[in-house]
Design a protein around this motif. Sequence first.
Motif, PDB file in Angstrom:
ATOM      1  N   MET A 182      75.526  -1.661  31.993  1.00 24.34           N
ATOM      2  CA  MET A 182      76.752  -0.922  31.722  1.00 24.34           C
ATOM      3  C   MET A 182      77.988  -1.756  32.038  1.00 24.34           C
ATOM      4  N   LEU A 186      79.386  -3.118  28.555  1.00 16.01           N
ATOM      5  CA  LEU A 186      80.591  -2.420  28.111  1.00 16.01           C
ATOM      6  C   LEU A 186      81.823  -3.317  28.195  1.00 16.01           C
ATOM      7  N   THR A 190      83.994  -4.069  24.925  1.00 19.84           N
ATOM      8  CA  THR A 190      85.419  -3.722  24.907  1.00 19.84           C
ATOM      9  C   THR A 190      86.270  -4.911  24.471  1.00 19.84           C
ATOM     10  N   THR A 304      76.438   8.672  36.258  1.00 18.38           N
ATOM     11  CA  THR A 304      77.704   9.214  35.756  1.00 18.38           C
ATOM     12  C   THR A 304      78.687   9.635  36.843  1.00 18.38           C
ATOM     13  N   ILE A 327      85.560   5.343  24.273  1.00 17.33           N
ATOM     14  CA  ILE A 327      84.295   4.599  24.188  1.00 17.33           C
ATOM     15  C   ILE A 327      83.627   4.525  25.553  1.00 17.33           C
ATOM     16  N   VAL A 328      84.416   4.266  26.581  1.00 16.95           N
ATOM     17  CA  VAL A 328      83.857   4.184  27.935  1.00 16.95           C
ATOM     18  C   VAL A 328      83.272   5.534  28.350  1.00 16.95           C
ATOM     19  N   SER A 331      80.110   6.239  26.465  1.00 17.37           N
ATOM     20  CA  SER A 331      79.052   5.329  26.903  1.00 17.37           C
ATOM     21  C   SER A 331      78.481   5.746  28.255  1.00 17.37           C
ATOM     22  N   GLY A 334      76.260   8.584  27.683  1.00 12.23           N
ATOM     23  CA  GLY A 334      75.031   8.099  27.067  1.00 12.23           C
ATOM     24  C   GLY A 334      74.110   7.426  28.062  1.00 12.23           C
ATOM     25  N   PHE A 335      74.667   6.608  28.947  1.00 14.43           N
ATOM     26  CA  PHE A 335      73.850   5.968  29.981  1.00 14.43           C
ATOM     27  C   PHE A 335      73.258   7.015  30.918  1.00 14.43           C
TER      28      PHE A 335
END
Length: 348
Positions: A182, A186, A190, A304, A327-328, A331, A334-335
């Motif tokens: 991550m 990420l 980015t 999270t 997006i972060v 993501s 999602g993680f």
Amino acid sequence: MQTTPTQHARLKWMTFILIAVVGLFYVKWSPYYNKAFVAASNHAIGSSILMGKEASPPSPSLEAALGYAMAYGKAIWQAMVLGLLLGSGVQALIPPQWIARTLGRSDFGSVAAGGLLSIPTMMCTCCAAPVVAGLRARHATPGASLAFWLGNSLLNPATLIFMGFVLGWNWTALRLVLGLIMVFGLGLLTNQLVTDQEAATAQTQLSQIVAKDDNTFARWLKILAQMSARLIPEYIILVLLLGAIRALLFPHIGPEISNHLGWIIMFAVAGTLFVIPTAGEVPIIQAMLALGIGVGPAAALLMTLPPISVPSMAMLMRSFKMRQLIIVTASVIGFGVFSGLLAVGLGF
């Protein structure tokens, strides 16, 4: 005797390093060193800040808001002060050329530097935010700044040790592997999404900063005051709000919270929004597992709860493009979902 520009630059560097080392030793390194022995002997590091010893958080109310804000503030206020000192110091004490050379490139090396610099600071997402804001003000790339932001909580070595002694080393391994992906993944993504026009604009602004780099200690205090006045009020309001409504984000905790995909997604979203102090996820997950929830929702919180929150994202609204924050956020959720499904699949 008047100091030369070189001596003045060295003095600013020494001041920044002294604040960082002394501050981190007092606020982070020494307390966490002692806490590791507590975790090893007691297999616990305290009660859940989310709900204490109860089976669910308190109902939404002013009392719930104030209670959580007080507990949270007591846990993080020293680190927040340090974060503001370092965030303003980044802008006034560190030469912009150094930031451009170390964190201002669009390649993976810049992202790696941001992630590695986050490991010794070990701050929660909100306390790291002022430093990230300072880096972005000096035009560190979005990816490098993001790696520093996420790495503070996800790659925190103290939290990983606490997690191993309290939850089990399989949980530490899950966090470390997904955390590395991550933070650096990420960060690189980015940077790749920065447009040529945005990169050119940032380079022009950086050149202007370098050309008029006349930082003084008085300017440092001015930046510190401005950051404090801008960030702290919105931060307090959002912490109070989340403290008040935490029962809505986290319903009654018990065996009915199973490994069903719906619960995993719900806890991933709630964990992304909520705010906790450093390592706060460890006693929260421990308490929830003791009350019988599935490992899937618990593993979703593992990935999270720490990295971002509504308050930290609000503090960095001016530092990142909205699409980057979206997006972060997506993501991280999602993680969290993937972590929950992986924990179930691996039989945690």
